[in-house]
Design a protein around this motif. Sequence first.
Motif, PDB file in Angstrom:
ATOM      1  N   ALA A 207       1.684   8.058  10.664  1.00 60.84           N
ATOM      2  CA  ALA A 207       3.013   7.603  11.091  1.00 60.84           C
ATOM      3  C   ALA A 207       3.330   8.028  12.522  1.00 60.84           C
ATOM      4  CB  ALA A 207       4.074   8.141  10.134  1.00 60.84           C
ATOM      5  N   LYS A 208       2.913   9.216  12.915  1.00 56.27           N
ATOM      6  CA  LYS A 208       3.269   9.721  14.243  1.00 56.27           C
ATOM      7  C   LYS A 208       2.523   9.005  15.372  1.00 56.27           C
ATOM      8  CE  LYS A 208       0.035  13.661  14.135  1.00 56.27           C
ATOM      9  NZ  LYS A 208      -0.054  15.141  14.188  1.00 56.27           N
TER      10      LYS A 208
ATOM     11  N   GLU B 234       2.991   3.659   1.191  1.00 54.27           N
ATOM     12  CA  GLU B 234       3.532   3.996  -0.122  1.00 54.27           C
ATOM     13  C   GLU B 234       3.097   3.004  -1.211  1.00 54.27           C
ATOM     14  OE1 GLU B 234       6.053   6.972  -0.599  1.00 54.27           O
ATOM     15  OE2 GLU B 234       4.432   7.190   0.843  1.00 54.27           O
TER      16      GLU B 234
ATOM     17  N   LYS C  57       6.795   7.273   8.020  1.00 50.24           N
ATOM     18  CA  LYS C  57       6.422   8.424   7.206  1.00 50.24           C
ATOM     19  C   LYS C  57       5.070   8.163   6.557  1.00 50.24           C
ATOM     20  CE  LYS C  57      11.050  10.094   5.924  1.00 50.24           C
ATOM     21  NZ  LYS C  57      11.982  10.369   4.789  1.00 50.24           N
ATOM     22  N   GLY C  58       4.312   9.248   6.363  1.00 49.97           N
ATOM     23  CA  GLY C  58       3.037   9.141   5.654  1.00 49.97           C
ATOM     24  C   GLY C  58       1.947   8.466   6.464  1.00 49.97           C
TER      25      GLY C  58
END
Length: 273
Positions: A161-162, A186, A214-215
């Motif tokens: 994610a980053k 997800e 995220k993730g």
Amino acid sequence: MLYLISTPIGNLNDISLRAIEVLKDADCIFAEDTRNTSKLLKFINCEKRCKSLHEHNEQEASNKIINILKESGNNIAVVSDAGTPAISDPGYYLIQKCIDNNLEFTVLPGPSSVINALVLSGLPTSSFSFLGFVPRKKSQKIQFFQSLKKEKNTILLFESAKRIHETLSCIASEYSKTKKVSLCREMTKIYENIERGTATSLLEKIKNNKLILKGEFVIVIESFSSNDTDLIFDNKIYKSFLKNMPTKEAAKLISMITKENKRDIYKKLSELK
């Protein structure tokens, strides 16, 4: 006997009956992350403890497994956090050692984030290329996405994610602004999220806080079809044009050949001067 076991990529109910049986019967279990695997073992009512096999101890743990298989013939199970061992996870070294030592091993099939993402993307599924994680260094990332213009299959990649914003920006500048891109995260969970568009439209969603970062993501990218040009213009070719003509004329000529936007090519040529 060594068992490489595929585990759920999100929803624990996706664990197979055979995987449950083998894990319960195994004399020893090695896991990429013992904490995560402990949750899975608790879910299937397996009270066994597991040992570590991760990227930092892969050779040491693999050699230990080989010695156990040689000396005792015990059944050993190996699992990664999610998906199948050796697919962008530890396991390849162990497989090679088993082959070198004529030791039997098998794989228990199961959930796959690659296959899930491919189907959910809506892009062609008849042929695809999974290329693992995107390179982290900017120079390698640029070269990587330029090389993908030669790829004729649907492309699948992993990314965190980053780094997804930087990667989408690189796809837009070095691969294509118009080819379809799908971001999958997800998967199999309650909040499964699939975003479809182009690199440019997905970047706009990030800018407007309409895309959750995220993730880990599975990126699925539309390939350059056989109808597209086979001429791949990388930085080396761009520089050759600049040696023989003004930037404006080079951009115009390259645009005519590749059908790419003249303004985008001009910007790229200007950066190379």
